[in-house]
Motif scaffolding. Structure first.
Motif, PDB file in Angstrom:
ATOM      1  N   GLY A 123      34.299 -28.363 -50.976  1.00  0.00           N
ATOM      2  CA  GLY A 123      34.211 -29.118 -49.735  1.00  0.00           C
ATOM      3  C   GLY A 123      33.184 -30.225 -49.753  1.00  0.00           C
ATOM      4  N   SER A 124      32.416 -30.352 -50.835  1.00  0.00           N
ATOM      5  CA  SER A 124      31.380 -31.383 -50.907  1.00  0.00           C
ATOM      6  C   SER A 124      31.209 -31.839 -52.347  1.00  0.00           C
ATOM      7  CB  SER A 124      30.044 -30.845 -50.383  1.00  0.00           C
ATOM      8  OG  SER A 124      28.990 -31.765 -50.625  1.00  0.00           O
ATOM      9  N   THR A 125      30.990 -33.130 -52.540  1.00  0.00           N
ATOM     10  CA  THR A 125      30.768 -33.629 -53.895  1.00  0.00           C
ATOM     11  C   THR A 125      29.472 -33.093 -54.493  1.00  0.00           C
ATOM     12  OG1 THR A 125      29.685 -35.634 -53.041  1.00  0.00           O
ATOM     13  CG2 THR A 125      32.057 -35.759 -53.491  1.00  0.00           C
ATOM     14  N   THR A 126      28.557 -32.582 -53.663  1.00  0.00           N
ATOM     15  CA  THR A 126      27.298 -32.053 -54.193  1.00  0.00           C
ATOM     16  C   THR A 126      27.520 -30.826 -55.061  1.00  0.00           C
ATOM     17  OG1 THR A 126      26.880 -30.672 -52.230  1.00  0.00           O
ATOM     18  CG2 THR A 126      26.014 -32.917 -52.202  1.00  0.00           C
ATOM     19  N   HIS A 127      28.671 -30.164 -54.933  1.00  0.00           N
ATOM     20  CA  HIS A 127      28.962 -28.989 -55.750  1.00  0.00           C
ATOM     21  C   HIS A 127      29.300 -29.373 -57.186  1.00  0.00           C
ATOM     22  CE1 HIS A 127      30.824 -27.331 -51.737  1.00  0.00           C
ATOM     23  NE2 HIS A 127      29.513 -27.460 -51.654  1.00  0.00           N
ATOM     24  N   LEU A 128      29.845 -30.550 -57.379  1.00  0.00           N
ATOM     25  CA  LEU A 128      30.495 -30.896 -58.637  1.00  0.00           C
ATOM     26  C   LEU A 128      29.531 -31.069 -59.809  1.00  0.00           C
ATOM     27  CD1 LEU A 128      33.169 -33.307 -57.140  1.00  0.00           C
ATOM     28  CD2 LEU A 128      33.268 -30.819 -57.437  1.00  0.00           C
ATOM     29  N   PRO A 129      28.372 -31.722 -59.640  1.00  0.00           N
ATOM     30  CA  PRO A 129      27.441 -31.795 -60.768  1.00  0.00           C
ATOM     31  C   PRO A 129      26.952 -30.425 -61.212  1.00  0.00           C
ATOM     32  CG  PRO A 129      26.896 -33.444 -59.111  1.00  0.00           C
ATOM     33  CD  PRO A 129      27.905 -32.535 -58.490  1.00  0.00           C
ATOM     34  N   ASN A 363      28.965 -42.556 -53.815  1.00  0.00           N
ATOM     35  CA  ASN A 363      27.617 -42.848 -54.292  1.00  0.00           C
ATOM     36  C   ASN A 363      27.060 -41.621 -55.003  1.00  0.00           C
ATOM     37  OD1 ASN A 363      24.948 -43.616 -54.700  1.00  0.00           O
ATOM     38  ND2 ASN A 363      24.718 -44.549 -52.684  1.00  0.00           N
ATOM     39  N   ASP A 364      26.811 -41.757 -56.302  1.00  0.00           N
ATOM     40  CA  ASP A 364      26.317 -40.638 -57.094  1.00  0.00           C
ATOM     41  C   ASP A 364      24.930 -40.189 -56.653  1.00  0.00           C
ATOM     42  OD1 ASP A 364      26.970 -38.768 -59.030  1.00  0.00           O
ATOM     43  OD2 ASP A 364      26.001 -39.872 -60.646  1.00  0.00           O
ATOM     44  N   TYR A 365      24.247 -41.027 -55.888  1.00  0.00           N
ATOM     45  CA  TYR A 365      22.952 -40.625 -55.303  1.00  0.00           C
ATOM     46  C   TYR A 365      23.132 -39.380 -54.441  1.00  0.00           C
ATOM     47  CZ  TYR A 365      18.869 -40.876 -52.189  1.00  0.00           C
ATOM     48  OH  TYR A 365      17.742 -40.581 -51.454  1.00  0.00           O
ATOM     49  N   TRP A 366      24.243 -39.305 -53.712  1.00  0.00           N
ATOM     50  CA  TRP A 366      24.530 -38.161 -52.850  1.00  0.00           C
ATOM     51  C   TRP A 366      25.263 -37.056 -53.592  1.00  0.00           C
ATOM     52  CZ3 TRP A 366      21.555 -38.396 -48.936  1.00  0.00           C
ATOM     53  CH2 TRP A 366      21.261 -39.617 -48.314  1.00  0.00           C
ATOM     54  N   GLU A 367      25.487 -37.227 -54.870  1.00  0.00           N
ATOM     55  CA  GLU A 367      26.208 -36.238 -55.674  1.00  0.00           C
ATOM     56  C   GLU A 367      25.258 -35.691 -56.739  1.00  0.00           C
ATOM     57  OE1 GLU A 367      30.458 -36.118 -58.144  1.00  0.00           O
ATOM     58  OE2 GLU A 367      30.157 -37.517 -56.483  1.00  0.00           O
ATOM     59  N   ARG A 368      25.115 -36.410 -57.829  1.00  0.00           N
ATOM     60  CA  ARG A 368      24.202 -35.946 -58.880  1.00  0.00           C
ATOM     61  C   ARG A 368      22.749 -35.954 -58.417  1.00  0.00           C
ATOM     62  NH1 ARG A 368      22.218 -38.723 -63.881  1.00  0.00           N
ATOM     63  NH2 ARG A 368      23.084 -40.577 -62.907  1.00  0.00           N
ATOM     64  N   GLY A 369      22.422 -36.858 -57.502  1.00  0.00           N
ATOM     65  CA  GLY A 369      21.045 -36.931 -57.023  1.00  0.00           C
ATOM     66  C   GLY A 369      20.577 -35.667 -56.332  1.00  0.00           C
ATOM     67  N   VAL A 370      21.504 -34.907 -55.717  1.00  0.00           N
ATOM     68  CA  VAL A 370      21.136 -33.662 -55.044  1.00  0.00           C
ATOM     69  C   VAL A 370      20.748 -32.604 -56.070  1.00  0.00           C
ATOM     70  CG1 VAL A 370      21.961 -31.801 -53.540  1.00  0.00           C
ATOM     71  CG2 VAL A 370      22.566 -34.182 -53.050  1.00  0.00           C
TER      72      VAL A 370
END
Length: 403
Positions: A123-129, A363-370
């Motif tokens: 449900g969130s791109t933050t899970h993917l990295p 924006n990868d800041y909100w993805e990998r950055g987390v």
């Protein structure tokens, strides 16, 4: 019959799940399915009640909203606030091949999920990295929105048609999720009226509420949530320990340097929005050696300030970290509100987290950055203390051209 096609749910839920799946022209409760993805698992073949089947255990050190306990053949994953204001939720993760545990009390009705999972809707791109870092990206078979995904391993799966978009316009498509039959759907830490329907249909919905963590390292430690789901506890601990080590090394490098007076945020709906000192970004700013008049406010959200008060106190700040996720130039900033022109000194060192935006606007800041606050902290420290990081290669931030 596929061993996970009807899951370990009460009979009434199991029947409901199969009826709904059949109605969607899916293979009912038999045959193969998308759950075959990542099916190679080391499952228990000769169960022994006295054996500890979780030799690698996660210990939570920085996250305040997550707890994990171990019970030989199963573990209990507890999310203390699965959505804002929600009561704690616990999930029983049972090692595949072990018998279903008979639990009572608060865990009697808790969802039971067989692990390691083979398929997951995110449900969130933050899970993917996190999934990629654990070598488990192949288990991702659904994402809420494909356009915003930046993680290369998942991006390639999308391009190959192996990942379903299940929440067009942000609204989960119940029928599409049921048809996909993932082992779990991991939410974005917000509640949704579709979730009870999915649970009734036998789709386990688990909440990842990492965004409620005020600590940058606390958010990153939610990789252990995915380590528990995928059976990669050891890798999750190693990845997080490395992130924490690198984060603390950057913080130590700037700890004794003079503080840099930094302007944060910008104008939104007639007021200035700025991170409070106790918030996620407030802590990053402090650890990067930055200071600002409201840094002592230990609340964990955003502050709504009068524009006049910010002008009065911050027009001579040494740098400016914008929160506007669209402005790539000062000219674009000034077109939004002419009062920004007052900040001539901070505009000389104005930065925005737009370096890692993909072609679809993600924006990868909100993805990998987390997952990687160490990299974010490195960028911020280099902005605020360029003399200490003369050769820094920025990951997420770009400097706005001086007019």
């Amino acid at each position: 019959m596929h061993p996970r096609s009807c899951k370990s749910v009460p009979v009434s839920r199991s029947i409901t799940a199969c009826l709904l799946v059949a109605a969607l022209a899916v293979a009912g409760c038999s045959g193969s399915s998308s759950n075959d993805a990542g099916a190679d698992r080391d499952c228990i073949t000769d169960f022994d009640a006295n054996t500890d089947y979780f030799p690698d255990k996660s210990t939570i050190t920085d996250a305040t909203g997550l707890a994990i306990t171990y019970h030989k053949s199963y573990q209990v994953l507890t999310v203390k606030e699965p959505a804002p204001g929600a009561a704690p939720a616990s999930y029983v993760l049972v090692r595949c091949g072990a018998p279903t545990p008979k639990l009572d009390g608060a865990l009697a009705d808790a969802p039971q999920v067989e692990v390691p999972i083979r398929t997951m809707y995110s449900g969130s791109t933050t899970h993917l990295p996190a999934m990629a870092a654990l070598g488990a990206a192949d288990a991702v078979t659904g994402v809420s929105t494909t356009d915003f995904v930046s993680t290369p391993q998942v991006r390639s799966r999308i391009d190959e048609g192996k990942v379903t978009q299940y929440a067009e316009a942000g609204v989960p498509n119940v029928e599409k999720v049921i048809a996909g039959r993932p082992d779990v759907l991991v939410s974005d830490g917000m509640d949704d009226p579709s979730y009870p329907k999915l649970q009734q249909a036998g789709i386990d919905v688990l909440a990842d509420a990492d965004w409620l963590e005020a600590s940058p390292l606390g958010r990153a430690e939610w990789i252990k949530f995915f380590g528990a789901l995928t059976g990669h506890e050891k890798a999750a601990t190693e990845v997080f320990d490395g992130i924490k080590r690198d984060y603390n090394a950057v913080a130590a490098k700037v700890a004794n340097a003079p503080k840099t007076n930094v302007l944060l945020g910008g104008i939104e709906n007639g007021t200035w929005t700025m991170a409070a000192g106790g918030s996620y970004f407030g802590r990053l700013t402090r650890d990067a050696g930055g200071d600002y008049p409201w840094a002592g406010d230990r609340s964990t959200g955003s502050l709504r300030l009068s524009i006049e008060s910010v002008i009065d106190k911050q027009r001579t700040a040494d740098a400016w970290i914008l929160s506007d996720m669209t402005a790539t130039s000062l000219d674009a900033v000034y077109k939004q509100d002419d009062r920004y022109r007052v900040f001539t000194r901070p505009a000389e060192r104005a930065w925005n987290a737009l370096k890692a935006v993909n072609a679809s606007g993600g924006n990868d800041y909100w993805e990998r950055g987390v997952l990687r606050p160490d990299l974010v902290l490195g960028d911020l420290s280099a902005i605020l203390h360029p003399d200490l990081f003369p050769d820094h290669d920025f990951e997420f931030y770009l400097r706005l051209p001086v007019q």
